[in-house]
Motif scaffolding. Sequence first.
Motif, PDB file in Angstrom:
ATOM      1  N   VAL A  78       6.998  -1.101  -5.356  1.00 19.45           N
ATOM      2  CA  VAL A  78       5.859  -2.008  -5.388  1.00 19.45           C
ATOM      3  C   VAL A  78       6.383  -3.417  -5.153  1.00 19.45           C
ATOM      4  O   VAL A  78       7.246  -3.891  -5.898  1.00 19.45           O
ATOM      5  CB  VAL A  78       5.119  -1.930  -6.735  1.00 19.45           C
ATOM      6  CG1 VAL A  78       3.940  -2.894  -6.748  1.00 19.45           C
ATOM      7  CG2 VAL A  78       4.653  -0.505  -6.998  1.00 19.45           C
TER       8      VAL A  78
ATOM      9  N   GLN B 133       4.316 -10.651  -3.433  1.00 19.79           N
ATOM     10  CA  GLN B 133       3.815 -11.274  -2.197  1.00 19.79           C
ATOM     11  C   GLN B 133       4.917 -11.959  -1.407  1.00 19.79           C
ATOM     12  O   GLN B 133       4.746 -12.285  -0.241  1.00 19.79           O
ATOM     13  CB  GLN B 133       2.731 -12.327  -2.498  1.00 19.79           C
ATOM     14  CG  GLN B 133       1.778 -11.977  -3.609  1.00 19.79           C
ATOM     15  CD  GLN B 133       2.264 -12.552  -4.931  1.00 19.79           C
ATOM     16  OE1 GLN B 133       3.350 -12.206  -5.399  1.00 19.79           O
ATOM     17  NE2 GLN B 133       1.455 -13.408  -5.526  1.00 19.79           N
TER      18      GLN B 133
ATOM     19  N   TYR C  16       4.773   0.801   5.284  1.00 25.13           N
ATOM     20  CA  TYR C  16       4.190  -0.391   4.677  1.00 25.13           C
ATOM     21  C   TYR C  16       3.525  -1.219   5.776  1.00 25.13           C
ATOM     22  O   TYR C  16       3.948  -1.188   6.923  1.00 25.13           O
ATOM     23  CB  TYR C  16       5.267  -1.265   4.036  1.00 25.13           C
ATOM     24  CG  TYR C  16       5.848  -0.733   2.750  1.00 25.13           C
ATOM     25  CD1 TYR C  16       6.960   0.105   2.756  1.00 25.13           C
ATOM     26  CD2 TYR C  16       5.305  -1.088   1.518  1.00 25.13           C
ATOM     27  CE1 TYR C  16       7.501   0.583   1.573  1.00 25.13           C
ATOM     28  CE2 TYR C  16       5.842  -0.620   0.324  1.00 25.13           C
ATOM     29  CZ  TYR C  16       6.935   0.213   0.367  1.00 25.13           C
ATOM     30  OH  TYR C  16       7.476   0.684  -0.825  1.00 25.13           O
TER      31      TYR C  16
ATOM     32  N   HIS D 119      -0.257 -11.026   1.270  1.00 29.01           N
ATOM     33  CA  HIS D 119      -0.283  -9.727   0.586  1.00 29.01           C
ATOM     34  C   HIS D 119       1.096  -9.108   0.424  1.00 29.01           C
ATOM     35  O   HIS D 119       1.224  -8.079  -0.216  1.00 29.01           O
ATOM     36  CB  HIS D 119      -1.165  -8.741   1.347  1.00 29.01           C
ATOM     37  CG  HIS D 119      -2.621  -9.047   1.254  1.00 29.01           C
ATOM     38  ND1 HIS D 119      -3.379  -8.730   0.140  1.00 29.01           N
ATOM     39  CD2 HIS D 119      -3.453  -9.658   2.115  1.00 29.01           C
ATOM     40  CE1 HIS D 119      -4.617  -9.120   0.345  1.00 29.01           C
ATOM     41  NE2 HIS D 119      -4.698  -9.688   1.525  1.00 29.01           N
TER      42      HIS D 119
ATOM     43  N   ARG E 132       2.490  -3.830   1.534  1.00 29.39           N
ATOM     44  CA  ARG E 132       1.619  -2.873   0.840  1.00 29.39           C
ATOM     45  C   ARG E 132       1.865  -1.467   1.374  1.00 29.39           C
ATOM     46  O   ARG E 132       1.931  -1.256   2.586  1.00 29.39           O
ATOM     47  CB  ARG E 132       0.146  -3.258   1.022  1.00 29.39           C
ATOM     48  CG  ARG E 132      -0.231  -4.537   0.296  1.00 29.39           C
ATOM     49  CD  ARG E 132      -1.707  -4.839   0.425  1.00 29.39           C
ATOM     50  NE  ARG E 132      -2.070  -5.188   1.795  1.00 29.39           N
ATOM     51  CZ  ARG E 132      -3.312  -5.373   2.214  1.00 29.39           C
ATOM     52  NH1 ARG E 132      -4.326  -5.218   1.372  1.00 29.39           N
ATOM     53  NH2 ARG E 132      -3.553  -5.704   3.463  1.00 29.39           N
TER      54      ARG E 132
ATOM     55  N   GLU F 182      -1.081   2.599  -1.532  1.00 31.77           N
ATOM     56  CA  GLU F 182      -2.072   1.640  -2.014  1.00 31.77           C
ATOM     57  C   GLU F 182      -3.241   1.475  -1.040  1.00 31.77           C
ATOM     58  O   GLU F 182      -4.385   1.294  -1.454  1.00 31.77           O
ATOM     59  CB  GLU F 182      -1.347   0.308  -2.171  1.00 31.77           C
ATOM     60  CG  GLU F 182      -2.068  -0.789  -2.887  1.00 31.77           C
ATOM     61  CD  GLU F 182      -1.241  -2.071  -2.849  1.00 31.77           C
ATOM     62  OE1 GLU F 182      -0.011  -1.988  -2.581  1.00 31.77           O
ATOM     63  OE2 GLU F 182      -1.809  -3.137  -3.077  1.00 31.77           O
TER      64      GLU F 182
END
Lengths: 111, 112
Positions: free
Chosen positions: A100, A103, B35, B41, B44, B59
């Motif tokens: 994860v 930003q 990703y 952002h 992700r 996600e």
Amino acid sequence: EDKVVQSPLSLVVHEGDTVTLNCSYEVTNFRSLLWYKQEKKAPTFLFMLTSSGIEKKSGRLSSILDKKELFSILNITATQTGDSAIYLCAVSIQGAQKLVFGQGTRLTINP
Amino acid sequence: DAGITQSPRYKITETGRQVTLMCHQTWSHSYMFWYRQDLGHGLRLIYYSAAADITDKGEVPDGYVVSRSKTENFPLTLESATRSQTSVYFCATRDTLNTEAFFGQGTRLTVV
């Protein structure tokens, strides 16, 4: 929901300065924290941290993890223009394959 | 030793078209990931795979399809491209869950 937050989002400094980049996280089951540097193309790996309080060092870059306060910092001393990049923090979660990402912090070093 | 190769590096496509982004690795790493990277952002996760024939949603999976019939390949298909899928797409691999991820050079996709 697993979350990784980096600060600042953007930073401009002069060559020779020291910078500290921050990464905080809230995840279900922490395994490790990773730092990447991204210039024009693919992110490249810098450090992986799994234990609190143990500094990882590579040249002018160093990083440390605090698992109690749920954050990590990346320090760059005597910055050079080649350090200009986006620095990404990512957390690896136990029981899951994914990373994860935060930003990112866009670091600009001016001569 | 090529590591991870993504193709194409750049792609412009029209809204509604199907497009496939390719990812090939030479290391035989078990884990592969897709990703997307957009301003504001970070990275992700779209889909990931733990092994051949095993894939899972990340996600932001809507509008994307993946397959992994062979360990070394992990193509990402946009079934009907939309402008919101304009992005830079990165493929990544991990050998184990205790090692870092390695990234491909990225594919810049523009949907017009």
